[in-house]
Design a protein around this motif. Sequence first.
Motif, PDB file in Angstrom:
ATOM      1  N   ILE A 140       0.821  -1.217   0.000  1.00  0.00           N
ATOM      2  CA  ILE A 140       0.000   0.000   0.000  1.00  0.00           C
ATOM      3  C   ILE A 140       0.853   1.265   0.000  1.00  0.00           C
ATOM      4  O   ILE A 140       0.599   2.197  -0.782  1.00  0.00           O
ATOM      5  N   VAL A 141       1.857   1.318   0.854  1.00  0.00           N
ATOM      6  CA  VAL A 141       2.692   2.524   0.952  1.00  0.00           C
ATOM      7  C   VAL A 141       3.383   2.809  -0.379  1.00  0.00           C
ATOM      8  O   VAL A 141       3.408   3.956  -0.845  1.00  0.00           O
ATOM      9  N   ASN A 142       3.940   1.793  -1.012  1.00  0.00           N
ATOM     10  CA  ASN A 142       4.609   2.005  -2.290  1.00  0.00           C
ATOM     11  C   ASN A 142       3.619   2.352  -3.395  1.00  0.00           C
ATOM     12  O   ASN A 142       3.915   3.184  -4.253  1.00  0.00           O
ATOM     13  N   ALA A 143       2.446   1.717  -3.386  1.00  0.00           N
ATOM     14  CA  ALA A 143       1.447   2.053  -4.398  1.00  0.00           C
ATOM     15  C   ALA A 143       1.117   3.541  -4.337  1.00  0.00           C
ATOM     16  O   ALA A 143       1.065   4.216  -5.373  1.00  0.00           O
ATOM     17  N   VAL A 144       0.941   4.060  -3.131  1.00  0.00           N
ATOM     18  CA  VAL A 144       0.563   5.468  -2.976  1.00  0.00           C
ATOM     19  C   VAL A 144       1.744   6.411  -3.221  1.00  0.00           C
ATOM     20  O   VAL A 144       1.674   7.303  -4.075  1.00  0.00           O
ATOM     21  N   ILE A 145       2.839   6.220  -2.487  1.00  0.00           N
ATOM     22  CA  ILE A 145       3.958   7.171  -2.574  1.00  0.00           C
ATOM     23  C   ILE A 145       4.698   7.055  -3.903  1.00  0.00           C
ATOM     24  O   ILE A 145       4.937   8.062  -4.580  1.00  0.00           O
ATOM     25  N   ILE A 146       5.075   5.852  -4.295  1.00  0.00           N
ATOM     26  CA  ILE A 146       5.812   5.679  -5.551  1.00  0.00           C
ATOM     27  C   ILE A 146       4.890   5.946  -6.741  1.00  0.00           C
ATOM     28  O   ILE A 146       5.305   6.531  -7.738  1.00  0.00           O
ATOM     29  N   GLY A 147       3.626   5.537  -6.621  1.00  0.00           N
ATOM     30  CA  GLY A 147       2.668   5.849  -7.681  1.00  0.00           C
ATOM     31  C   GLY A 147       2.548   7.346  -7.908  1.00  0.00           C
ATOM     32  O   GLY A 147       2.576   7.824  -9.047  1.00  0.00           O
TER      33      GLY A 147
END
Length: 159
Positions: free
Chosen positions: A101-108
Amino acid sequence: MKRTKFLTQAAMIAAIYVVLVEVFKPFAYGMIQVRVAEALTILPFFTPAAIPGLTIGVLVSNIIGPYGMMDIVFGSLATLIAAYLSYKMPRKILVPIPPTIVNAVIIGAMLYYIFLGTPDEMPLLAIMGWVGLGQLIACYGLGYPLMNMLEKYKDKVFG
């Protein structure tokens, strides 16, 4: 002795992360990515040394990666947050959720900004979805089986 063990584990995790990113580099960057090294995001389940280890591994990988300062800062921050949250997960099955979830949001969001106005531009939610899917593959498809294997040897490996 405990400090030396902690630092050694963190350094080994960082080094393995960087090697995996470099070996699988064609899959590690872009809007549609499966960063094989993200399978290691399950390691906070076994040792808190994985929190700085993963963060430093991502930092080094992103220093030599294609997206520059933005990825160095936001990629490392995303990993630090996700690793800490994974460490705090109360059940094994939940450990891969924070990095997904964190990568989906921040990296996205970061990739959306990087590709804004380019021929590769995509809607924000689409990019977040692709990053999330890649993370699901890496964290649950690769990381969760790795977690199950390491659990058998945790005292020898992390003891």
